[in-house]
Design a protein around this motif. Structure first.
Motif, PDB file in Angstrom:
ATOM      1  N   TYR A 144       0.832  -1.206   0.000  1.00  0.00           N
ATOM      2  CA  TYR A 144       0.000   0.000   0.000  1.00  0.00           C
ATOM      3  C   TYR A 144       0.871   1.261   0.000  1.00  0.00           C
ATOM      4  N   GLN A 145       1.941   1.232   0.771  1.00  0.00           N
ATOM      5  CA  GLN A 145       2.823   2.394   0.829  1.00  0.00           C
ATOM      6  C   GLN A 145       3.485   2.627  -0.527  1.00  0.00           C
ATOM      7  N   ARG A 190      -1.171   4.552  -1.354  1.00  0.00           N
ATOM      8  CA  ARG A 190      -2.558   4.441  -0.845  1.00  0.00           C
ATOM      9  C   ARG A 190      -2.555   4.722   0.667  1.00  0.00           C
ATOM     10  N   TYR A 191      -2.258   5.983   1.033  1.00  0.00           N
ATOM     11  CA  TYR A 191      -1.938   6.289   2.419  1.00  0.00           C
ATOM     12  C   TYR A 191      -3.148   6.214   3.348  1.00  0.00           C
ATOM     13  N   GLU A 192      -4.319   6.623   2.886  1.00  0.00           N
ATOM     14  CA  GLU A 192      -5.500   6.539   3.748  1.00  0.00           C
ATOM     15  C   GLU A 192      -5.829   5.082   4.069  1.00  0.00           C
ATOM     16  N   GLU A 193      -5.820   4.228   3.055  1.00  0.00           N
ATOM     17  CA  GLU A 193      -6.040   2.798   3.277  1.00  0.00           C
ATOM     18  C   GLU A 193      -4.920   2.202   4.129  1.00  0.00           C
ATOM     19  N   LEU A 218      -3.079   3.629   6.474  1.00  0.00           N
ATOM     20  CA  LEU A 218      -3.192   3.958   7.895  1.00  0.00           C
ATOM     21  C   LEU A 218      -4.282   3.120   8.563  1.00  0.00           C
ATOM     22  N   ALA A 219      -5.391   2.897   7.865  1.00  0.00           N
ATOM     23  CA  ALA A 219      -6.448   2.053   8.435  1.00  0.00           C
ATOM     24  C   ALA A 219      -5.956   0.621   8.599  1.00  0.00           C
ATOM     25  N   TYR A 240       2.539   8.415   7.763  1.00  0.00           N
ATOM     26  CA  TYR A 240       2.315   9.830   8.088  1.00  0.00           C
ATOM     27  C   TYR A 240       3.332  10.719   7.375  1.00  0.00           C
ATOM     28  N   SER A 242       2.309  11.236   3.864  1.00  0.00           N
ATOM     29  CA  SER A 242       1.083  12.025   3.690  1.00  0.00           C
ATOM     30  C   SER A 242       1.182  13.400   4.328  1.00  0.00           C
TER      31      SER A 242
END
Length: 879
Positions: free
Chosen positions: A643-644, A648-651, A653-654, A683, A686
């Motif tokens: 993901y990183q 896809r930072y929002e996904e 972090l979740a 973080y 982003s």
């Protein structure tokens, strides 16, 4: 020229040389043709196109200097060239024999202390004077050579103890038996010896460099300026010794060998001959008693002559004289005259052996069956099936008769000549059924003890290990605590590996699988990677022969994880895909989950993100169903790597928040640290620099608490990036440099490439473009070597930035185009940053503000109490 035979190859280089001969015998087909035929065959067998070997991989199998060969690919090459499936399978057998020798060569008998001296030392005045006057300003190596049994080790140890008594070389003492002429084992591998030496010098297992060159450099670095005495006993040749020499004028190495070792650098050579007649008589007087010998000195001289004036033979016969006061000296002449035709040592051994009490003879024979190099009273008692107190008394009696050697408190071993003789007597006098029963007792005792120790030291892995035998073995006090269990594993690891390898090759396949599956984690965590892989490779055929599909799959997981560690992701994927299929068919859900996660990791390192995510999601689904919270957190964390990379930072972090909750629920501190580090990177990517530093510093604190040096370095790389983005260039350079120093010690090459790129980016911001370019070139070379496309792309980006700063726009553009191609293939967001560089005018422009790459999300390394984490370009994967 006839078709070359693989049997009898001495090592991998020899096997590769024979493979080249096979290629010539087959008409020298091109590598392209060989590769095409293998692909056709493997495609028909159902292997995915993505896992078919490339031409460069196949061509590499014809080059010397390889440390490993994938046996499936080797067999496929042999089948194409030899045209005979049965012939091709003989290559598989040959490589397995070589692996067995490699595993045996990794068993090391070393110590951070000198063994005790023999109770008797006679003569050797001239030789001793030369050794005692040696110092680093004039002599750095003293090589003692001579025939078997002439007293080389005795002289070396006596001189070493005298040097210490004089107050010299007091900083460090190291000893190792290199087994150069031991008929039961191959010579010790210098790389394995250095790994042990580094541990004796205080280097934690996870910080032992993975390569021989790295270990030599670290060893000599630690000895620089120190007064060290290193005894290298029973060397086979110069090659086995050269890597172990301290190489400093404050250090002295004492080397013993049957050979002259004429090419050993900077060595003073001492030839040791049998005793003169007066020295031989003096030794007999000391061992047997002066009155016995002086009563008939002429006969005593004849006895010494019959056994060749050899010190070992004299000591054995002297012990017999001492213990048999009813024998006249003339009583020895007839049997020794008969036996002397077979040589002095054999004559002495035969005379002493045949007059031992029956139970001591049996103890000696059974000890000869022991697969390791040294044993304690407990192991000897298990082997003989008798009480420890009884066996302890017998060991002392055998030591007094010079038939076994005391190696340390409660530990014993054989002189290699005595072992060979005892093995011969066991073959003649010990019923095969009794020998097998003794070895079975020993193997089962080790199985039980190893399971207890591993459960104490590595509790998180318990579900991946076989259960201990139903019948508990005798109590071992060290195993009552975790610290004691760890010490026991360190002391016995070579014996455990030797026992498992012996079981694999001698008809105990279930025992071999059990031991290999039990102890492999300790070997891995303590950086005994080659021994761990060689043992797993031997255990896999044993597992298949038992028909136990669960353990066949799990041993394959260990092999796949090992390939990941070596950066051979193609071989890892092939091995792991088969393991997953077998685990699924066998209903082993835990094994399937771990296998899919490992497979996903191998695929991710090749840039195959969609396939990797599918495997990891499946792993998470199984882990949730089975309630394995640790496996859930590990797989989610590894998904976060992808993901990183995809931005896809929002996904991300979740995902990582869930991974952190699972890690905390399972109590896994190491996994918590890895996830916290990954949250910090997310973080940072982003724009949340403050939150990033908070998480990264918490991860750093846990890594330091656990002693996880690689995790510490990865956190430092990412903290350096946060400083960099805030414009704090000096702290960024400092932290990235500190991380690089750590990673060069730990030997994690993928993380080292990340750190090199980070140092380069920081150096450029500090106005040092030449240094920046040098660091990025190092990173690029390393990334190409390990097959890491991300680090290659980032190194090219940094090189472009450095060349722009030195007003070389053409070279800068070349590197940026290389980076863009790599990033484009990997669908990475960094690609747009590189496009921006290419779109702007570069001639005479002021260099931009390059962003150093993150060390990336921490993937997972093999679980361990302080196991190393990995990140965006890992060399390892989690199991």
């Amino acid at each position: 020229m006839g078709r070359p035979e693989p049997e009898g190859a001495a090592d991998l280089d020899d096997l590769v040389a024979r493979l080249r001969l096979l290629k010539a015998w087959a008409g020298d087909p091109s590598y392209t043709l060989i590769t095409r035929r293998i692909k056709e065959e493997w495609s028909r067998a159902g292997l995915p196109a993505s896992e078919l070997p490339g031409r460069s991989t196949v061509a590499g199998y014809f080059s010397a200097g390889r440390s490993r060969l994938d046996e499936d690919l080797l067999v496929a090459i042999a089948a194409v060239l030899g045209g005979d499936p049965e012939y091709a399978q003989r290559w598989r057998a040959a490589v397995r024999v070589i692996r067995g020798r490699a595993a045996a060569a990794s068993w090391v008998n070393s110590a951070a202390r000198l063994p005790a001296e023999a109770g008797t030392f006679i003569g050797r005045r001239d030789e001793l004077d030369r050794l005692l006057t040696a110092d680093g300003t004039t002599v750095v190596v003293s090589a003692i050579h001579g025939m078997p049994g002439v007293g080389k080790t005795t002289l070396a140890l006596h001189a070493a103890h005298r040097l210490l008594a004089q107050g010299r070389f007091r900083d460090v003492q190291l000893f190792v038996d290199l087994r150069g002429f031991d008929s039961g084992s191959p010579p010790a591998d210098p790389a394995a010896v250095l790994a042990d030496f580094l541990r004796h010098l205080g280097v934690p297992g996870e910080r032992v460099p993975p390569t021989l060159a790295g270990r030599i450099a670290k060893y000599r670095e630690l000895l620089r300026g120190r007064h060290a005495l290193v005894v290298l006993d029973n060397a086979y040749d110069e090659r086995g010794v050269a890597a172990l020499l301290p190489g400093h004028p404050t250090c002295l190495a004492l080397v013993t060998s049957r050979r002259t070792l004429a090419d050993l650098p900077e060595a003073v050579h001492l030839r040791l001959d049998p005793f003169a007649a007066d020295e031989a008589r003096q030794l007999l007087r000391q061992v047997a008693g002066a009155a016995r010998v002086d009563a008939d000195p002429r006969t005593a001289d004849r006895i010494a002559e019959l056994i060749g004036h050899l010190p070992l033979a004299l000591a054995i016969v002297g012990g017999h004289l001492r213990d048999h006061p009813d024998w006249l000296l003339t009583d020895y002449l007839q049997p020794l005259a008969t036996l002397a035709l077979e040589g002095g040592i054999r004559a002495a051994l035969t005379l002493s052996y045949r007059d031992l009490p029956t139970h001591e003879r049996r103890t000696l024979r059974l000890l000869a069956l022991y697969p390791g190099q040294e044993w304690d009273t407990h192991a000897a008692a298990v082997l003989t099936g008798e009480a420890a107190a009884v066996v302890h008394a017998r060991l002392d009696a055998l030591a007094a008769a010079h038939l076994v050697q005391r190696r340390g408190p409660g530990r014993y071993g054989f002189h290699h000549l005595v072992r060979a003789y005892a093995v011969e007597r066991a073959a003649v006098e010990e019923p095969a059924s009794r020998s097998r029963a003794a070895l079975t007792r020993l193997l089962e005792d080790y199985m039980h003890a190893a399971a207890v120790a591993m459960d104490a030291v590595y509790p998180a892995d318990k579900g991946l290990r076989p259960d201990p035998p139903a019948v508990a073995g005798p109590d071992i006090p060290e195993l009552r605590t975790a610290d004691g269990a760890r010490r026991w594993l360190e002391t016995e690891h070579a014996n455990l590996v030797a026992a498992a390898a012996h079981a694999a090759g001698n008809g105990w396949p279930g025992h071999a699988v059990h031991l290999a599956a039990t102890v492999w984690r300790h070997l891995d965590v303590t950086s005994r990677t080659e021994a761990m892989l060689a043992l797993a490779e031997q255990a896999l055929p044993a597992a298949r022969s038992t028909g136990d599909r669960v353990w066949e799959a799990r041993i394959m997981l260990h092999l796949g994880n090992g390939h990941n560690r070596h950066g051979d992701f193609e071989a890892a994927a092939r091995q792991l895909r088969r393991a997953v299929v077998i685990a699924h068919e066998a209903g082993d859900r835990l094994g399937e989950s771990r296998g899919r996660d490992l497979l996903g990791w191998a695929l991710a390192q090749q840039g195959r993100h969609d396939e990797a995510l599918a495997q990891m999601r499946h792993a998470v689904w199984i882990a949730r169903q089975t309630g394995d919270q640790n496996a859930v957190s590990v797989a989610l964390n590894n998904m976060g790597v992808i993901y990183q990379r995809q931005g896809r930072y929002e996904e991300l972090l979740a995902l990582l928040a869930e991974a952190l909750a699972s890690a905390r629920a399972s109590g896994g501190r190491a996994t918590q640290a890895r996830v916290l580090g990954n949250i910090g990177v997310a973080y940072l990517e982003s724009g949340g620099r403050t939150a990033a530093l908070d998480h990264l510093r918490e991860a750093l604190a846990i890594h330091r608490e656990l002693g996880n040096r690689t995790g510490e370095a990865i956190a430092l790389v990412n903290i350096a990036r946060a400083h960099h983005e805030a414009g704090d260039d000096k702290p960024a350079y400092r932290d990235a440099g500190a991380a690089l120093a750590i990673l060069r010690e730990t030997g994690d090459r993928a993380a080292e490439a990340s750190a090199l790129n980070a140092v380069g980016a920081a150096a450029l911001r500090l106005g040092r473009p030449i240094e920046a370019a040098d660091r990025h070139r190092e990173a690029l070379a390393l990334a190409v070597e390990i097959g890491s496309p991300f680090s290659q792309a980032r190194a090219h980006t940094g090189l472009g930035d450095a060349h722009e700063a030195t007003a070389d726009p053409a070279t800068a553009a070349h590197h940026w185009r290389q980076a863009l191609a790599a990033y484009g293939d990997l669908d990475a967001p960094e690609a747009q940053r590189v496009r921006d560089r290419l779109d702007r005018p570069t001639a005479g422009s002021t260099p931009g503000t390059p962003t150093p790459p993150p060390a990336g999300p921490a993937g997972s390394s093999p679980p361990a109490p302080t196991g190393p984490a990995t990140r965006q370009e890992p060399s390892t994967a989690h199991q």
